[in-house]
Scaffold this motif. Structure first.
Motif, mmCIF file in Angstrom:
data_model
loop_
_atom_site.group_PDB
_atom_site.id
_atom_site.type_symbol
_atom_site.label_atom_id
_atom_site.label_comp_id
_atom_site.label_asym_id
_atom_site.label_seq_id
_atom_site.Cartn_x
_atom_site.Cartn_y
_atom_site.Cartn_z
ATOM 1 N N UNK A 13 0.803 -1.223 0.000
ATOM 2 C CA UNK A 13 0.000 0.000 0.000
ATOM 3 C C UNK A 13 0.838 1.276 0.000
ATOM 4 N N UNK A 14 2.133 1.161 0.247
ATOM 5 C CA UNK A 14 2.999 2.337 0.255
ATOM 6 C C UNK A 14 3.461 2.732 -1.149
ATOM 7 N N UNK A 15 3.192 1.889 -2.132
ATOM 8 C CA UNK A 15 3.676 2.111 -3.492
ATOM 9 C C UNK A 15 2.545 2.625 -4.379
ATOM 10 N N UNK A 16 2.908 3.504 -5.306
ATOM 11 C CA UNK A 16 1.930 4.015 -6.261
ATOM 12 C C UNK A 16 1.519 2.940 -7.265
ATOM 13 N N UNK A 17 2.452 2.065 -7.596
ATOM 14 C CA UNK A 17 2.146 1.018 -8.571
ATOM 15 C C UNK A 17 2.194 -0.350 -7.905
ATOM 16 N N UNK A 18 1.076 -1.033 -7.895
ATOM 17 C CA UNK A 18 0.968 -2.381 -7.344
ATOM 18 C C UNK A 18 0.375 -3.285 -8.413
ATOM 19 N N UNK A 19 1.090 -4.330 -8.771
ATOM 20 C CA UNK A 19 0.626 -5.271 -9.777
ATOM 21 C C UNK A 19 0.377 -6.626 -9.123
ATOM 22 N N UNK A 20 -0.791 -7.209 -9.407
ATOM 23 C CA UNK A 20 -1.094 -8.569 -8.960
ATOM 24 C C UNK A 20 -0.699 -9.509 -10.090
ATOM 25 N N UNK A 21 0.194 -10.445 -9.809
ATOM 26 C CA UNK A 21 0.677 -11.334 -10.862
ATOM 27 C C UNK A 21 -0.475 -12.089 -11.516
ATOM 28 N N UNK A 22 -1.516 -12.384 -10.748
ATOM 29 C CA UNK A 22 -2.667 -13.095 -11.315
ATOM 30 C C UNK A 22 -3.321 -12.307 -12.443
ATOM 31 N N UNK A 23 -3.174 -10.987 -12.433
ATOM 32 C CA UNK A 23 -3.801 -10.146 -13.450
ATOM 33 C C UNK A 23 -2.989 -10.082 -14.744
ATOM 34 N N UNK A 24 -1.693 -10.346 -14.653
ATOM 35 C CA UNK A 24 -0.851 -10.233 -15.845
ATOM 36 C C UNK A 24 -0.346 -11.586 -16.321
ATOM 37 N N UNK A 25 -0.663 -12.657 -15.590
ATOM 38 C CA UNK A 25 -0.170 -13.991 -15.887
ATOM 39 C C UNK A 25 -1.306 -14.854 -16.436
ATOM 40 N N UNK A 26 -1.289 -15.094 -17.740
ATOM 41 C CA UNK A 26 -2.360 -15.876 -18.360
ATOM 42 C C UNK A 26 -2.333 -17.330 -17.913
ATOM 43 N N UNK A 27 -1.167 -17.831 -17.487
ATOM 44 C CA UNK A 27 -1.086 -19.221 -17.007
ATOM 45 C C UNK A 27 -1.918 -19.377 -15.746
#
Length: 233
Positions: free
Chosen positions: A210-224
């Motif tokens: 929550x301290x970062x402006x950019x947070x990526x969930x691997x589940x959202x970018x990983x089609x596998x």
């Protein structure tokens, strides 16, 4: 004007052989970028491929297909020796388990990080980094003489010693007590900001993310992951 990309991942796939035969798809990432100097967090479930992705970016393993470019370097075109040189010159890596050499002092561990990059030891920078992480008075201590939190800070100093362009941090607070967690995160972020180092930090702790402006969930970018999730329904 947009900031140029430091890390470019395109159509990267990675699978692993299974004991009973066949292969298990772990990563299928169509696109992922980090700009020069950007700080991003990657979150996701345990076993979801976060560390595998870091290992691919670090050149510790190679993708089955796709492109991974850091700066002007295309990792998939490098030999094993070339990937070693890339890690030494371009990359810093903070491991969960620290990977400090037990027979060497804190100062020597930091200086070793420099020697891999240039073959030279910048003693002044090694001392400066230990001072920055609050361990100037522990320079001659070996890892066994340091607390877990202190060992982590030495590992951070070592990862930054070669002035990398990209820092990968794999669960850097996983093995430190809650009181030290914020200190570790502040240390990594401030140093990367001051030296314009791109940062990709993996965590399962939302207080950190929550301290970062950019947070990526691997589940959202990983089609596998999406394919595996769909197969269970």
């Amino acid at each position: 004007m947009s900031t140029p990309a430091l890390l470019n991942i395109r159509a990267v796939k990675k699978s692993f052989a299974q004991p009973g035969g066949g292969r298990l798809p772990v990563l299928d990432v169509p696109q992922f970028d980090i700009a020069a100097g950007e700080q991003a967090v990657l979150i996701g479930r345990s076993g979801g491929g976060k560390t595998t992705l870091l290992h691919l970016i670090a050149g510790l393993t190679t993708p089955d297909e796709g492109s991974i470019r850091v700066g002007d370097i295309e990792l998939t075109e490098l030999s094993e020796a070339g990937r070693d040189r890339y890690r030494a010159s371009m990359l810093g890596y903070v491991f969960q388990t620290f990977n400090l050499l037990s027979g060497f002092t804190a100062l020597e561990n930091v200086r070793l990080g420099m020697s891999f990059a240039s073959g030279r030891h910048d003693l002044a920078r090694a001392h400066e980094l230990l001072d920055r992480v609050g361990l100037a008075d522990r320079a001659d201590y070996r890892p066994s003489q340091l607390s877990v939190g202190q060992q982590q800070r030495v590992a951070i100093a070592r990862a930054l010693s070669s002035k990398p362009r990209l820092l990968l941090a794999d669960e850097p607070t996983a093995n430190v007590d809650p009181a030290s967690q914020q200190q570790v995160i502040d240390l990594i972020r401030e140093t990367c900001r001051d030296e314009q180092i791109g940062l990709l930090l993996v965590t399962h702790t939302m207080d950190v993310a929550d301290q970062f402006d950019r947070v990526e969930n691997l589940a959202d970018i990983n089609l596998a992951f999406k394919a595996a999730a769909g197969a269970t329904h």
